[in-house]
Design an enzyme around this catalytic site. Structure first.
Site, PDB file in Angstrom:
ATOM      1  CG  ASP A  46      38.124  51.861  42.249  1.00 30.32           C
ATOM      2  OD1 ASP A  46      39.309  51.930  42.603  1.00 30.32           O
ATOM      3  OD2 ASP A  46      37.665  50.931  41.555  1.00 30.32           O
ATOM      4  CG  HIS A  96      38.003  53.746  37.899  1.00 33.54           C
ATOM      5  ND1 HIS A  96      38.029  52.393  37.653  1.00 33.54           N
ATOM      6  CD2 HIS A  96      36.847  53.979  38.579  1.00 33.54           C
ATOM      7  CE1 HIS A  96      36.922  51.837  38.158  1.00 33.54           C
ATOM      8  NE2 HIS A  96      36.190  52.776  38.717  1.00 33.54           N
ATOM      9  CG  HIS A 190      34.051  53.016  46.212  1.00 41.02           C
ATOM     10  ND1 HIS A 190      33.830  51.754  46.707  1.00 41.02           N
ATOM     11  CD2 HIS A 190      34.101  52.900  44.862  1.00 41.02           C
ATOM     12  CE1 HIS A 190      33.741  50.904  45.676  1.00 41.02           C
ATOM     13  NE2 HIS A 190      33.902  51.569  44.553  1.00 41.02           N
TER      14      HIS A 190
HETATM   15 ZN   LIG Z   1      34.343  52.542  39.689  1.00 42.95          ZN
END
Ligand SMILES: [Zn+2]
Length: 241
Positions: A46, A96, A190
């Site tokens: 993300d 996102h 991430h």
């Molecule tokens: Zn995020």
């Protein structure tokens, strides 16, 4: 050779010369993985493309692993080459938001604008539009679902997290990821966390040793028959339309 034939040949030569060379070699074609037949895990990254995305892409390529990137439009704009490479190397993209606000505190037109701007930046960078959405913080509600429906995207959350942003520790990230990886897991990670990218060769090798195929989210959800606006996995208190 007649004049007409030679000029036709000259035109043909120009056409061949003008055909654009592919920016990246196409990923080798492989038979698609069927997650009903084999063990699958979808690693998802993300907030990127993060500054370590290039190293991560090298690792994924080395181990023939696919991943899904839920991108923030603002970083797509500043790091478009990574996005282009993600697509060229067979990874999946998700939306996102543009600046990562909590969508549940925003009006629907703000949500729509955030999603649209990111779709546009990804299209500009890589020529495709994401077909999945993950709202910031994994928080969803009806207006968010309505916007996802407008854009034709299901809302993809996660089955488990690597807790990488909290621990920022290579060993802990690996331990947590291995502990939560199960059949058809969608794991949150991430690519702006350096320790995640550092841990990835070891994580991938360990998962593959356990028989997991590292696939995109779309492979894992293939048999779920999700409609645009549906959320998966279904959050507590939520029911898909
Ligand atoms: Zn995020």
């Amino acid at each position: 050779m007649s004049r007409q034939v030679s000029s036709l040949l000259a035109i043909a030569a120009v056409c061949v010369t003008l055909a654009p060379a592919p920016a990246f070699a196409a990923a080798p074609k492989k038979a698609p993985v069927d997650c009903k037949q084999v063990k699958c895990v979808a690693l998802t990254f993300d907030d990127g493309p993060g500054q370590y995305a290039g190293t991560l892409l090298d690792t994924l390529k080395k181990y023939n692993a696919k991943a899904t990137f839920f991108l923030e439009g603002q970083y797509v704009k500043s790091r478009p080459a990574f996005v282009k490479r993600m697509v060229a190397e067979g990874h999946e993209l998700g939306n996102h938001s543009y600046t990562h606000p909590d969508f549940t505190k925003k009006e629907i037109w703000d949500i729509r604008a955030e999603v649209k701007k990111t779709q546009d930046e990804v299209k500009k960078a890589a020529g495709v539009e994401p077909k999945l959405m993950r709202p910031p913080y994994g928080l969803t509600n009806l207006p968010i679902s309505d916007v996802a429906t407008e854009f034709g995207m299901p809302i993809i959350l996660w089955t488990a997290g690597s807790e990488d942003w909290a621990s920022k520790n290579v060993e802990k990230i690996k331990k947590q990821t291995m502990a939560v990886a199960k059949q058809d897991s969608i794991i949150l990670m991430h690519d702006w966390v350096k320790q995640t990218v550092d841990a990835m060769p070891s994580i991938i090798q360990s998962l593959q040793k356990k028989g997991y195929h590292l696939v995109t989210v779309s492979e894992v959800i293939k048999h779920e028959e999700l409609k645009p606006g549906d959320a998966f996995p279904v959050p507590e208190g939520w029911s898909n339309k």
